[in-house]
Design a protein around this motif. Structure first.
Motif, PDB file in Angstrom:
ATOM      1  N   SER A  73      32.988  35.444  43.398  1.00 18.66           N
ATOM      2  CA  SER A  73      33.213  36.241  42.186  1.00 18.66           C
ATOM      3  C   SER A  73      34.489  37.222  42.317  1.00 18.66           C
ATOM      4  O   SER A  73      35.066  37.447  41.359  1.00 18.66           O
ATOM      5  CB  SER A  73      31.974  37.078  41.859  1.00 18.66           C
ATOM      6  N   TYR A  74      34.623  37.738  43.439  1.00 23.53           N
ATOM      7  CA  TYR A  74      35.599  38.773  43.765  1.00 23.53           C
ATOM      8  C   TYR A  74      36.948  37.860  43.576  1.00 23.53           C
ATOM      9  O   TYR A  74      37.861  38.262  42.749  1.00 23.53           O
ATOM     10  CB  TYR A  74      35.655  39.421  45.091  1.00 23.53           C
ATOM     11  N   LYS A  75      37.162  36.495  43.965  1.00 27.93           N
ATOM     12  CA  LYS A  75      38.308  35.771  43.832  1.00 27.93           C
ATOM     13  C   LYS A  75      38.325  35.404  42.413  1.00 27.93           C
ATOM     14  O   LYS A  75      39.557  35.189  42.016  1.00 27.93           O
ATOM     15  CB  LYS A  75      38.251  34.437  44.804  1.00 27.93           C
ATOM     16  N   MET A  76      37.345  34.881  41.908  1.00 23.59           N
ATOM     17  CA  MET A  76      37.403  34.822  40.402  1.00 23.59           C
ATOM     18  C   MET A  76      38.162  35.856  39.497  1.00 23.59           C
ATOM     19  O   MET A  76      38.816  35.531  38.770  1.00 23.59           O
ATOM     20  CB  MET A  76      36.215  34.526  39.854  1.00 23.59           C
ATOM     21  N   GLU A  77      37.503  37.200  39.856  1.00 24.57           N
ATOM     22  CA  GLU A  77      38.006  38.331  39.081  1.00 24.57           C
ATOM     23  C   GLU A  77      39.794  38.588  39.605  1.00 24.57           C
ATOM     24  O   GLU A  77      40.443  38.737  38.537  1.00 24.57           O
ATOM     25  CB  GLU A  77      37.276  39.420  39.487  1.00 24.57           C
ATOM     26  N   SER A  78      40.066  38.285  40.801  1.00 25.14           N
ATOM     27  CA  SER A  78      41.300  38.299  41.162  1.00 25.14           C
ATOM     28  C   SER A  78      42.344  37.476  40.350  1.00 25.14           C
ATOM     29  O   SER A  78      43.531  37.470  40.085  1.00 25.14           O
ATOM     30  CB  SER A  78      41.723  38.290  42.431  1.00 25.14           C
ATOM     31  N   ALA A  80      42.766  38.219  36.672  1.00 26.34           N
ATOM     32  CA  ALA A  80      43.762  39.187  36.428  1.00 26.34           C
ATOM     33  C   ALA A  80      45.202  38.692  36.156  1.00 26.34           C
ATOM     34  O   ALA A  80      45.857  39.384  35.513  1.00 26.34           O
ATOM     35  CB  ALA A  80      43.663  40.418  37.150  1.00 26.34           C
ATOM     36  N   VAL A  81      45.437  37.659  37.331  1.00 26.01           N
ATOM     37  CA  VAL A  81      46.812  36.978  37.387  1.00 26.01           C
ATOM     38  C   VAL A  81      47.008  35.899  36.462  1.00 26.01           C
ATOM     39  O   VAL A  81      48.013  35.786  35.617  1.00 26.01           O
ATOM     40  CB  VAL A  81      46.976  36.710  38.927  1.00 26.01           C
TER      41      VAL A  81
END
Length: 169
Positions: A75-80, A83-84
Protein backbone atom coordinates in the motif's frame (compact mmCIF):
# COMPACT_ATOMS: atom_id res chain seq x y z
CA UNK A 1 31.15 -13.53 -23.88
CA UNK A 2 30.42 -11.46 -20.78
CA UNK A 3 26.77 -11.21 -21.82
CA UNK A 4 26.60 -14.98 -22.07
CA UNK A 5 27.95 -15.47 -18.55
CA UNK A 6 25.73 -12.70 -17.23
CA UNK A 7 22.70 -14.38 -18.78
CA UNK A 8 23.70 -17.76 -17.35
CA UNK A 9 24.20 -16.23 -13.90
CA UNK A 10 20.74 -14.63 -14.04
CA UNK A 11 19.26 -17.93 -15.18
CA UNK A 12 20.91 -19.83 -12.33
CA UNK A 13 19.52 -17.32 -9.84
CA UNK A 14 16.03 -17.61 -11.31
CA UNK A 15 15.81 -13.99 -12.47
CA UNK A 16 14.74 -14.93 -15.97
CA UNK A 17 11.91 -17.05 -14.57
CA UNK A 18 10.74 -14.17 -12.39
CA UNK A 19 10.84 -11.73 -15.30
CA UNK A 20 8.87 -14.17 -17.47
CA UNK A 21 6.28 -14.52 -14.69
CA UNK A 22 6.08 -10.72 -14.32
CA UNK A 23 5.46 -10.31 -18.04
CA UNK A 24 2.74 -12.95 -18.01
CA UNK A 25 0.94 -11.38 -15.02
CA UNK A 26 1.30 -7.88 -16.48
CA UNK A 27 -0.22 -8.97 -19.80
CA UNK A 28 -3.09 -10.57 -17.93
CA UNK A 29 -3.95 -7.57 -15.75
CA UNK A 30 -2.81 -4.52 -17.73
CA UNK A 31 -5.25 -2.37 -19.65
CA UNK A 32 -4.65 -0.23 -22.72
CA UNK A 33 -4.26 3.47 -21.97
CA UNK A 34 -5.37 5.44 -25.03
CA UNK A 35 -3.79 8.70 -23.82
CA UNK A 36 -0.30 7.19 -23.62
CA UNK A 37 -0.95 4.51 -26.25
CA UNK A 38 0.58 1.87 -23.98
CA UNK A 39 -0.51 -0.89 -21.64
CA UNK A 40 -0.49 0.18 -18.00
CA UNK A 41 -1.17 -1.72 -14.81
CA UNK A 42 -3.76 0.01 -12.68
CA UNK A 43 -2.39 1.03 -9.28
CA UNK A 44 -5.30 -0.62 -7.49
CA UNK A 45 -4.40 -3.95 -9.20
CA UNK A 46 -0.84 -3.90 -7.86
CA UNK A 47 -1.65 -6.03 -4.79
CA UNK A 48 -3.42 -8.69 -6.87
CA UNK A 49 -0.59 -8.69 -9.42
CA UNK A 50 2.00 -9.11 -6.66
CA UNK A 51 0.12 -12.06 -5.18
CA UNK A 52 -0.19 -13.66 -8.62
CA UNK A 53 3.55 -13.27 -9.23
CA UNK A 54 4.47 -14.78 -5.86
CA UNK A 55 2.01 -17.64 -6.39
CA UNK A 56 3.68 -18.49 -9.71
CA UNK A 57 7.16 -18.12 -8.21
CA UNK A 58 6.34 -20.54 -5.43
CA UNK A 59 5.03 -23.06 -7.96
CA UNK A 60 8.04 -22.89 -10.28
CA UNK A 61 11.19 -22.09 -8.32
CA UNK A 62 12.97 -24.59 -6.11
CA UNK A 63 13.30 -24.01 -2.40
CA UNK A 64 11.26 -22.82 0.51
CA UNK A 65 8.00 -20.91 0.14
CA UNK A 66 8.58 -17.23 -0.65
CA UNK A 67 6.27 -14.85 1.18
CA UNK A 68 4.99 -11.78 -0.65
CA UNK A 69 5.57 -8.37 0.91
CA UNK A 70 3.07 -7.40 3.58
CA UNK A 71 0.04 -5.30 2.69
CA UNK A 72 1.59 -2.21 4.32
CA UNK A 73 4.61 -2.30 2.01
CA UNK A 74 2.41 -2.76 -1.04
CA UNK A 75 0.00 0.00 0.00
CA UNK A 76 2.95 2.35 0.62
CA UNK A 77 4.20 1.66 -2.93
CA UNK A 78 0.69 2.09 -4.29
CA UNK A 79 0.40 5.52 -2.65
CA UNK A 80 3.81 6.61 -3.91
CA UNK A 81 2.89 5.56 -7.47
CA UNK A 82 -0.50 7.32 -7.20
CA UNK A 83 1.26 10.56 -6.28
CA UNK A 84 3.55 10.37 -9.31
CA UNK A 85 1.58 8.38 -11.91
CA UNK A 86 -2.13 8.18 -11.16
CA UNK A 87 -2.94 6.46 -14.47
CA UNK A 88 -0.83 3.32 -13.79
CA UNK A 89 2.62 1.78 -14.02
CA UNK A 90 4.46 0.42 -17.05
CA UNK A 91 5.68 -3.11 -17.53
CA UNK A 92 9.28 -2.10 -16.85
CA UNK A 93 8.33 -0.40 -13.58
CA UNK A 94 6.36 -3.49 -12.54
CA UNK A 95 9.33 -5.74 -13.31
CA UNK A 96 11.71 -3.51 -11.31
CA UNK A 97 9.33 -3.41 -8.36
CA UNK A 98 8.90 -7.19 -8.24
CA UNK A 99 12.66 -7.76 -8.67
CA UNK A 100 13.29 -5.40 -5.75
CA UNK A 101 10.97 -7.46 -3.54
CA UNK A 102 12.18 -10.87 -4.77
CA UNK A 103 15.92 -10.10 -4.67
CA UNK A 104 16.56 -11.67 -1.26
CA UNK A 105 14.66 -14.85 -2.17
CA UNK A 106 16.67 -15.42 -5.34
CA UNK A 107 19.83 -16.01 -3.33
CA UNK A 108 18.08 -18.94 -1.64
CA UNK A 109 17.06 -20.37 -5.01
CA UNK A 110 20.67 -20.32 -6.18
CA UNK A 111 21.90 -21.83 -2.91
CA UNK A 112 19.36 -24.67 -3.12
CA UNK A 113 20.34 -25.46 -6.70
CA UNK A 114 24.02 -25.45 -5.75
CA UNK A 115 23.44 -27.78 -2.78
CA UNK A 116 21.60 -30.29 -4.96
CA UNK A 117 24.31 -30.15 -7.62
CA UNK A 118 27.18 -30.43 -5.15
CA UNK A 119 25.64 -33.36 -3.29
CA UNK A 120 24.63 -35.31 -6.38
CA UNK A 121 27.71 -34.70 -8.56
CA UNK A 122 30.17 -36.98 -6.70
CA UNK A 123 27.76 -39.90 -6.78
CA UNK A 124 27.04 -39.41 -10.47
CA UNK A 125 30.73 -38.99 -11.33
CA UNK A 126 31.80 -42.16 -9.55
CA UNK A 127 28.86 -44.11 -11.00
CA UNK A 128 29.64 -42.90 -14.52
CA UNK A 129 33.30 -43.78 -14.12
CA UNK A 130 32.47 -47.27 -12.83
CA UNK A 131 30.01 -47.81 -15.68
CA UNK A 132 32.63 -46.67 -18.18
CA UNK A 133 35.15 -49.16 -16.79
CA UNK A 134 32.73 -51.98 -17.59
CA UNK A 135 32.97 -51.24 -21.32
CA UNK A 136 36.18 -52.84 -22.65
CA UNK A 137 36.99 -50.23 -25.30
CA UNK A 138 36.41 -47.30 -22.94
CA UNK A 139 38.30 -48.65 -19.91
CA UNK A 140 41.65 -46.99 -20.72
CA UNK A 141 40.08 -43.64 -21.60
CA UNK A 142 37.91 -43.59 -18.48
CA UNK A 143 40.91 -44.32 -16.27
CA UNK A 144 42.76 -41.34 -17.74
CA UNK A 145 39.97 -38.87 -16.88
CA UNK A 146 40.41 -37.59 -13.31
CA UNK A 147 37.37 -38.04 -11.08
CA UNK A 148 37.48 -34.42 -9.77
CA UNK A 149 37.08 -33.22 -13.36
CA UNK A 150 33.95 -35.32 -13.63
CA UNK A 151 32.69 -33.76 -10.37
CA UNK A 152 32.96 -30.30 -11.93
CA UNK A 153 31.30 -31.35 -15.18
CA UNK A 154 28.40 -33.04 -13.40
CA UNK A 155 27.97 -30.11 -11.00
CA UNK A 156 27.73 -27.61 -13.86
CA UNK A 157 25.42 -29.91 -15.78
CA UNK A 158 23.11 -30.36 -12.82
CA UNK A 159 22.95 -26.61 -12.20
CA UNK A 160 21.87 -26.06 -15.80
CA UNK A 161 19.50 -29.03 -15.97
CA UNK A 162 17.54 -27.81 -12.96
CA UNK A 163 16.41 -24.83 -15.05
CA UNK A 164 15.16 -26.88 -17.99
CA UNK A 165 11.93 -27.95 -16.28
CA UNK A 166 11.05 -24.44 -15.09
CA UNK A 167 11.71 -22.89 -18.49
CA UNK A 168 9.07 -25.00 -20.25
CA UNK A 169 6.19 -23.96 -18.01
Amino acid sequence: MAQFFSRMWERAQGKLDVLRICDKVFEELAVMNTAKNAKLLDISSLHIATLMVYNSINKQLVGPHKDPPCMQVISYKMESYRAVKPEGITQQEFRELIMEWVKKDLRLVLANKAVVAILAAPLLAVSAKNAGRQVPRMRDTVDKVPTPLLFVVFSAGLMLLQDVGAGKQ
